[in-house]
Motif scaffolding. Structure first.
Motif, PDB file in Angstrom:
ATOM      1  N   CYS A  99       0.851  -1.482   0.352  1.00  0.00           N
ATOM      2  CA  CYS A  99      -0.354   0.183   0.150  1.00  0.00           C
ATOM      3  C   CYS A  99       0.986   1.722   0.323  1.00  0.00           C
ATOM      4  O   CYS A  99       1.609   1.189   1.005  1.00  0.00           O
ATOM      5  N   TRP A 100       0.429   1.881  -0.734  1.00  0.00           N
ATOM      6  CA  TRP A 100       1.573   3.628  -1.211  1.00  0.00           C
ATOM      7  C   TRP A 100       0.284   4.534  -0.645  1.00  0.00           C
ATOM      8  O   TRP A 100       0.335   5.488  -0.697  1.00  0.00           O
ATOM      9  N   CYS A 101      -0.689   4.343  -0.543  1.00  0.00           N
ATOM     10  CA  CYS A 101      -1.072   5.643  -0.253  1.00  0.00           C
ATOM     11  C   CYS A 101      -0.464   6.650   1.931  1.00  0.00           C
ATOM     12  O   CYS A 101      -0.011   5.870   2.251  1.00  0.00           O
ATOM     13  N   TYR A 122      -9.316   1.631   6.795  1.00  0.00           N
ATOM     14  CA  TYR A 122      -8.713   1.446   4.893  1.00  0.00           C
ATOM     15  C   TYR A 122      -9.180   1.256   3.947  1.00  0.00           C
ATOM     16  O   TYR A 122     -10.778   0.398   4.035  1.00  0.00           O
ATOM     17  N   CYS A 126      -5.269   0.343  -2.454  1.00  0.00           N
ATOM     18  CA  CYS A 126      -4.315  -0.154  -3.861  1.00  0.00           C
ATOM     19  C   CYS A 126      -4.551  -1.916  -3.177  1.00  0.00           C
ATOM     20  O   CYS A 126      -3.939  -2.251  -4.227  1.00  0.00           O
TER      21      CYS A 126
HETATM   22 ZN   LIG Z   1      -2.942   2.231  -0.805  1.00  0.00          ZN
END
Ligand SMILES: [Zn+2]
Length: 301
Positions: A99-101, A122, A126
């Protein structure tokens, strides 16, 4: 059923206040009243907030209160290999994803139209990335967090104080993007590795328990029992905090109170002694029963 071995697991990020000390005393009473082991574990993975001096100070304050524990005090920072192994197990079972959030992106997605998620959940952004999108994010070089693939599972368990609890499990983080292992992962791994059969902790952690039970099951670990004990409140009815004044052993010492006086105060606050009555740790063990913590009818949790 697992033995009733228990633990207290503070974070060495500050001085323990009366609320922390009362939770520690109750966790100790649960274990000792059943002739079980009681362990002390420092949850020190959040290295940005941990301060070396608080390890010794917390151990000293717990000892001054009359608590004892079995074996050495364990530090999570000494056990990183175990958490890494657990991540590998989850990855091998296809139960984690990158996850890059950013926090702002998660807040935004959760408050979007159709975003009816409970706070802090969440939204799964992603998980829905295409292979190309994922490759592009990897190529940017910013490290991802790792999240579990929980698929909005729901977990129900019997809490020894709170009763039947049902909670949703979102795709929570098990390894942060700075590489730090998350609390929810470490606590599950450690409780199992240390043979903890009964987790006694503050009611503020009740919401994290469905996640931890879900994770333990995925890792093939035995589920401990839980007792989430009421938090100590200040005179204004709010959760006890520094602003309530003399809330640490050192503060109380400055007022002329000994650790024995503080233990008496904490015991009286849960009905184990009369106000002002001197009471030894052994006397408290003899008097203790989880029933003293049973929520009164109609009381807010
Ligand atoms: Zn993410």
């Amino acid at each position: 059923m697992l033995p009733s071995d228990g633990r207290f697991a503070p974070s060495p990020t500050g001085t323990l206040h009366l609320g922390n000390l009362r939770t520690a005393l109750l966790a100790w009473l649960f274990a000792r009243s059943q002739d079980a082991r009681f362990l002390l574990r420092m949850e020190d993975l959040d290295t940005g907030r941990v301060r070396e001096r608080f390890y010794d100070e917390q151990v000293r304050d717990l000892g001054a209160l009359g608590l004892d524990w079995d074996g050495p005090v364990v530090r999570q920072s000494d056990r990183l290999d175990r958490y890494g192994d657990a991540i590998e197990t989850l990855a091998a079972r296809d139960l984690v994803y990158e996850c890059w959030c950013t926090r702002a992106e998660i807040r935004e997605a959760a408050s979007a139209p159709h975003g009816d998620l409970p706070e802090g959940f969440y939204p799964g952004t992603c998980l829905r990335l295409t292979g190309a999108e994922r490759a592009a994010r990897r190529a940017e070089g910013r490290p991802p967090a790792l999240r579990v693939r929980a698929g909005a599972a729901s977990v129900t368990f019997e809490d020894e104080v709170a009763g039947t609890v049902t909670g949703a499990v979102d795709d929570f983080v098990v390894r942060r993007n700075d590489g730090a292992y998350a609390y929810n992962l470490a606590v599950v791994v450690d409780d199992a590795a240390q043979g903890i059969g009964e987790v006694v902790r503050g009611a503020d952690l009740l919401d994290s328990t469905p996640r931890q039970l879900w994770l333990g099951e995925r890792l093939g670990l035995p589920a401990p029992r839980h007792a989430h004990v009421p938090l100590m409140l200040g005179e204004d009815g709010a959760r006890l905090a520094k602003r309530h004044g003399a809330v640490t052993l050192a503060d109380r010492a400055a007022l002329g109170e000994t650790p024995d006086d503080v233990r008496a105060l904490l015991a009286a606050s849960v009905g184990l002694s009369e106000p002002g009555e001197a009471v030894t740790p052994a006397e408290l063990v003899a008097r203790f029963s989880p029933a003293v913590l049973a929520p009164r009818a109609g009381a807010a949790r």
